[in-house]
Design a protein around this motif. Structure first.
Motif, mmCIF file in Angstrom:
data_model
loop_
_atom_site.group_PDB
_atom_site.id
_atom_site.type_symbol
_atom_site.label_atom_id
_atom_site.label_comp_id
_atom_site.label_asym_id
_atom_site.label_seq_id
_atom_site.Cartn_x
_atom_site.Cartn_y
_atom_site.Cartn_z
ATOM 1 N N THR A 10 0.516 -1.136 -0.121
ATOM 2 C CA THR A 10 0.072 0.128 -0.091
ATOM 3 C C THR A 10 0.768 1.267 -0.144
ATOM 4 O OG1 THR A 10 -0.211 0.006 2.429
ATOM 5 C CG2 THR A 10 -1.648 -1.210 1.297
ATOM 6 N N PRO A 11 0.296 2.485 -0.341
ATOM 7 C CA PRO A 11 1.207 3.614 -0.380
ATOM 8 C C PRO A 11 1.795 3.811 1.029
ATOM 9 C CG PRO A 11 -0.880 3.978 -1.550
ATOM 10 C CD PRO A 11 -0.909 2.398 -0.864
ATOM 11 N N GLU A 12 0.885 3.518 2.097
ATOM 12 C CA GLU A 12 1.147 3.718 3.435
ATOM 13 C C GLU A 12 2.621 2.719 3.536
ATOM 14 O OE1 GLU A 12 -0.448 3.342 8.000
ATOM 15 O OE2 GLU A 12 -1.586 3.644 6.488
ATOM 16 N N GLU A 13 2.570 1.759 3.474
ATOM 17 C CA GLU A 13 3.603 0.725 3.681
ATOM 18 C C GLU A 13 5.148 1.295 2.784
ATOM 19 O OE1 GLU A 13 1.252 -3.364 4.402
ATOM 20 O OE2 GLU A 13 1.926 -3.108 2.141
ATOM 21 N N LEU A 18 10.290 3.551 2.787
ATOM 22 C CA LEU A 18 11.273 4.708 2.322
ATOM 23 C C LEU A 18 11.797 5.713 3.243
ATOM 24 C CD1 LEU A 18 9.824 4.862 -1.383
ATOM 25 C CD2 LEU A 18 12.147 3.771 -0.781
ATOM 26 N N GLY A 19 10.902 5.564 4.477
ATOM 27 C CA GLY A 19 11.268 6.514 5.451
ATOM 28 C C GLY A 19 10.694 8.030 5.244
ATOM 29 N N LEU A 20 9.778 8.012 4.588
ATOM 30 C CA LEU A 20 9.090 9.375 4.229
ATOM 31 C C LEU A 20 8.115 9.789 5.363
ATOM 32 C CD1 LEU A 20 8.526 8.891 0.344
ATOM 33 C CD2 LEU A 20 10.162 10.303 1.558
#
Length: 87
Positions: A10-13, A18-20
């Motif tokens: 998912t985008p959250e994962e 990536l540490g964003l």
């Protein structure tokens, strides 16, 4: 040689991996603030207030403009102006 890697996440994962930073709480707060501000502005703008904003002098402004035009036209045609007529 080609290597293909398929990642199913998912985008959250992906952000976490990536540490964003997670900006969803900030985005939700800003959207709520924007919605509240727009609602308050819409409630404050009743038809009478809008007309007063768009036409500050209302009918007075139109009447003054007409008087100005008539006086200018009568002066241009050699007639007496309203100042001369009052004397």
């Amino acid at each position: 040689m080609k290597v293909t890697i398929n990642i199913d996440c998912t985008p959250e994962e992906a952000r976490t991996f990536l540490g964003l930073p997670d900006v969803q709480p900030m985005q939700a707060a800003l959207m709520q603030q924007l919605q509240d501000q727009m609602s308050a502005n819409l409630k404050a703008m009743d038809p009478e207030t809008m007309m007063n904003t768009w036409l500050p002098l209302g009918m007075q402004g139109i009447e003054q403009f007409q008087k100005l035009m008539w006086s200018q036209m009568s002066n241009a045609m050699g007639g007496t102006s309203t100042k001369d007529a009052k004397k």
